[in-house]
Design an enzyme around this catalytic site. Structure first.
Site, mmCIF file in Angstrom:
data_model
loop_
_atom_site.group_PDB
_atom_site.id
_atom_site.type_symbol
_atom_site.label_atom_id
_atom_site.label_comp_id
_atom_site.label_asym_id
_atom_site.label_seq_id
_atom_site.Cartn_x
_atom_site.Cartn_y
_atom_site.Cartn_z
ATOM 1 N N ASN A 8 39.037 72.025 78.309
ATOM 2 C CA ASN A 8 38.797 70.665 78.816
ATOM 3 C C ASN A 8 37.345 70.325 78.493
ATOM 4 O O ASN A 8 36.433 70.799 79.157
ATOM 5 C CB ASN A 8 39.041 70.632 80.331
ATOM 6 C CG ASN A 8 38.653 69.289 80.949
ATOM 7 O OD1 ASN A 8 38.472 68.302 80.232
ATOM 8 N ND2 ASN A 8 38.525 69.258 82.269
ATOM 9 N N TRP A 9 37.171 69.510 77.458
ATOM 10 C CA TRP A 9 35.803 69.210 77.002
ATOM 11 C C TRP A 9 35.113 68.166 77.880
ATOM 12 O O TRP A 9 33.918 67.885 77.688
ATOM 13 C CB TRP A 9 35.827 68.732 75.547
ATOM 14 C CG TRP A 9 36.090 69.831 74.549
ATOM 15 C CD1 TRP A 9 36.263 71.165 74.816
ATOM 16 C CD2 TRP A 9 36.194 69.701 73.128
ATOM 17 N NE1 TRP A 9 36.468 71.857 73.651
ATOM 18 C CE2 TRP A 9 36.433 70.990 72.600
ATOM 19 C CE3 TRP A 9 36.119 68.629 72.245
ATOM 20 C CZ2 TRP A 9 36.591 71.225 71.219
ATOM 21 C CZ3 TRP A 9 36.275 68.858 70.873
ATOM 22 C CH2 TRP A 9 36.503 70.142 70.374
ATOM 23 N N LYS A 10 35.853 67.561 78.793
ATOM 24 C CA LYS A 10 35.280 66.520 79.669
ATOM 25 C C LYS A 10 34.542 65.466 78.827
ATOM 26 O O LYS A 10 35.027 65.121 77.755
ATOM 27 C CB LYS A 10 34.366 67.145 80.721
ATOM 28 C CG LYS A 10 35.018 68.322 81.441
ATOM 29 C CD LYS A 10 34.257 68.759 82.632
ATOM 30 C CE LYS A 10 34.889 70.026 83.190
ATOM 31 N NZ LYS A 10 34.403 70.368 84.493
ATOM 32 N N HIS A 104 42.769 65.870 87.446
ATOM 33 C CA HIS A 104 41.610 66.780 87.511
ATOM 34 C C HIS A 104 40.766 66.412 88.727
ATOM 35 O O HIS A 104 40.667 65.232 89.087
ATOM 36 C CB HIS A 104 40.783 66.671 86.224
ATOM 37 C CG HIS A 104 39.745 67.730 86.128
ATOM 38 N ND1 HIS A 104 38.539 67.637 86.786
ATOM 39 C CD2 HIS A 104 39.739 68.923 85.482
ATOM 40 C CE1 HIS A 104 37.835 68.736 86.538
ATOM 41 N NE2 HIS A 104 38.538 69.527 85.750
ATOM 42 N N GLU A 106 37.740 66.043 89.137
ATOM 43 C CA GLU A 106 36.691 65.030 88.890
ATOM 44 C C GLU A 106 37.288 63.625 88.885
ATOM 45 O O GLU A 106 36.639 62.663 89.283
ATOM 46 C CB GLU A 106 35.958 65.353 87.575
ATOM 47 C CG GLU A 106 35.043 66.556 87.765
ATOM 48 C CD GLU A 106 34.877 67.448 86.540
ATOM 49 O OE1 GLU A 106 35.184 67.010 85.416
ATOM 50 O OE2 GLU A 106 34.437 68.607 86.712
ATOM 51 N N GLU A 186 42.937 74.804 90.332
ATOM 52 C CA GLU A 186 41.486 74.786 90.134
ATOM 53 C C GLU A 186 40.794 74.524 91.471
ATOM 54 O O GLU A 186 40.670 73.360 91.889
ATOM 55 C CB GLU A 186 41.095 73.669 89.170
ATOM 56 C CG GLU A 186 41.718 73.775 87.806
ATOM 57 C CD GLU A 186 40.866 73.077 86.756
ATOM 58 O OE1 GLU A 186 40.334 73.773 85.903
ATOM 59 O OE2 GLU A 186 40.710 71.842 86.829
ATOM 60 N N GLY A 192 32.656 74.750 87.452
ATOM 61 C CA GLY A 192 31.281 74.584 86.963
ATOM 62 C C GLY A 192 30.221 75.217 87.840
ATOM 63 O O GLY A 192 29.031 74.936 87.673
ATOM 64 N N SER A 230 35.255 78.156 86.399
ATOM 65 C CA SER A 230 34.268 79.149 85.976
ATOM 66 C C SER A 230 34.866 80.356 85.260
ATOM 67 O O SER A 230 34.357 81.477 85.379
ATOM 68 C CB SER A 230 33.413 79.599 87.177
ATOM 69 O OG SER A 230 32.651 78.496 87.661
ATOM 70 N N GLY A 251 36.535 74.758 81.287
ATOM 71 C CA GLY A 251 35.595 73.662 81.076
ATOM 72 C C GLY A 251 34.421 74.135 80.231
ATOM 73 O O GLY A 251 34.496 74.221 79.009
ATOM 74 N N GLY A 252 33.315 74.493 80.896
ATOM 75 C CA GLY A 252 32.060 74.840 80.215
ATOM 76 C C GLY A 252 32.222 75.831 79.071
ATOM 77 O O GLY A 252 31.676 75.616 77.972
HETATM 78 C C1 PEP Z 1 37.457 72.339 84.639
HETATM 79 O O1 PEP Z 1 36.710 71.396 84.777
HETATM 80 O O2 PEP Z 1 38.676 72.154 84.483
HETATM 81 C C2 PEP Z 1 36.879 73.676 84.664
HETATM 82 C C3 PEP Z 1 37.668 74.667 84.909
HETATM 83 O O3 PEP Z 1 35.524 73.764 84.467
HETATM 84 P P1 PEP Z 1 34.641 75.114 84.364
HETATM 85 O O4 PEP Z 1 35.420 76.071 83.503
HETATM 86 O O5 PEP Z 1 33.367 74.686 83.733
HETATM 87 O O6 PEP Z 1 34.482 75.616 85.758
#
Ligand code: PEP
Length: 268
Positions: A8-10, A104, A106, A186, A192, A230, A251-252
């Protein structure tokens, strides 16, 4: 067993040039043999760029084993309409996406996404034949007060409502959901932050999610449930070792080919 690792590149990377560089890095690293064909067939990779980069990414991924996904779709219409700023399911399909992320945390936080709007989005996605990765999870305060299961049950009501829609019969929803629904658990507090629940906690929650959906739809095979929050190259192996964790939403760590593909290798 098929596993999934979804990036997920956001709202990243900032420019088309950086998107192309990241993509080339991912495709070249795979081509150099990091994942052999057995691994590739076991772990399905998917990338969810921002809407503006979806067509570029999808077109580069054509003829590779990696799928592309949108990060969201409009709740208002599966096709076209006067909805400024929205992107319909049909438009993301036209841009080459086979899936969309929905709900999601966010989007729930910054766009007040509710079960009502998510139900509409699920209907739009399925009626355009794209799959949905539905994200659910509790906040830190809810985790601290041991409300995780309650919160998840409430968020999963959207699947129950979907199964009660008249559309269910038209779409052969049972078959459709088997192919086109993934749940991503999640915990909001893990996204994050570098904080993660234990593998035992995640496994127990995933087992609950699978059972809860089986209660709504007893004839369906157990739903695929990914963990997100994470996940990185160092901890992916421990999550991948659990039979209850069918993959990861990342994500990251999906913004670097090396870490993204190390996670893919862990789930292969
Ligand atoms: C996400 O936003 O779906 C996610 C899992 O982010 P991260 O891996 O950065 O915690």
């Amino acid at each position: 067993m098929q596993t999934w690792v979804i990036g997920n590149w956001k709202q990243n990377p900032a420019t088309k040039r950086e998107v192309e560089a990241l993509l080339e890095d991912i495709v070249a690293t795979i081509d150099s043999g990091l994942l052999d064909s057995d691994h590739k067939s076991r772990c399905q990779l998917m990338l969810a760029p921002s809407c503006i980069h979806l067509a570029t990414v999808s077109s580069r991924l054509q003829n590779t084993s990696i799928l592309s996904a949108a990060q969201d779709i409009s709740a208002h219409s599966a096709t076209v309409g006067a909805y400024t700023g929205d992107c319909s399911a049909q438009q993301v399909v036209d841009a080459g996406a086979a899936w969309t992320i929905l709900g999601h945390s966010e989007r729930r936080q910054y766009h007040q996404e509710s079960n009502d709007s998510l139900l509409q989005k699920l209907i739009c996605a399925l009626s355009q034949n794209i799959g949905a990765v539905l994200c659910i999870g509790e906040t830190q305060a809810q985790y601290d007060s041991e409300q995780t299961i309650e919160v998840i049950n409430e968020q999963l009501q959207v699947i129950k409502s979907l199964l009660e829609q008249p559309l269910s019969q038209q779409l052969d929803l049972k078959h459709t959901l088997t192919e086109r629904l993934i749940i991503a658990y999640e915990p909001v507090w893990a996204i994050g932050t570098g904080k993660v629940p234990t593998v035992a906690e995640v496994s127990a929650t995933h087992e609950h999610i699978k059972q809860e959906i089986a209660r709504f739809a007893p004839d369906l095979p157990l739903v695929t449930v990914l963990y997100g929050g994470s996940v990185n190259a160092n901890n992916a192996d421990s999550f991948a070792a659990s039979s209850m964790i069918d993959g990861a939403l990342v994500g990251g760590a999906s913004l670097k080919a090396e870490s993204f593909l190390a996670i893919a290798a862990a789930f292969s």
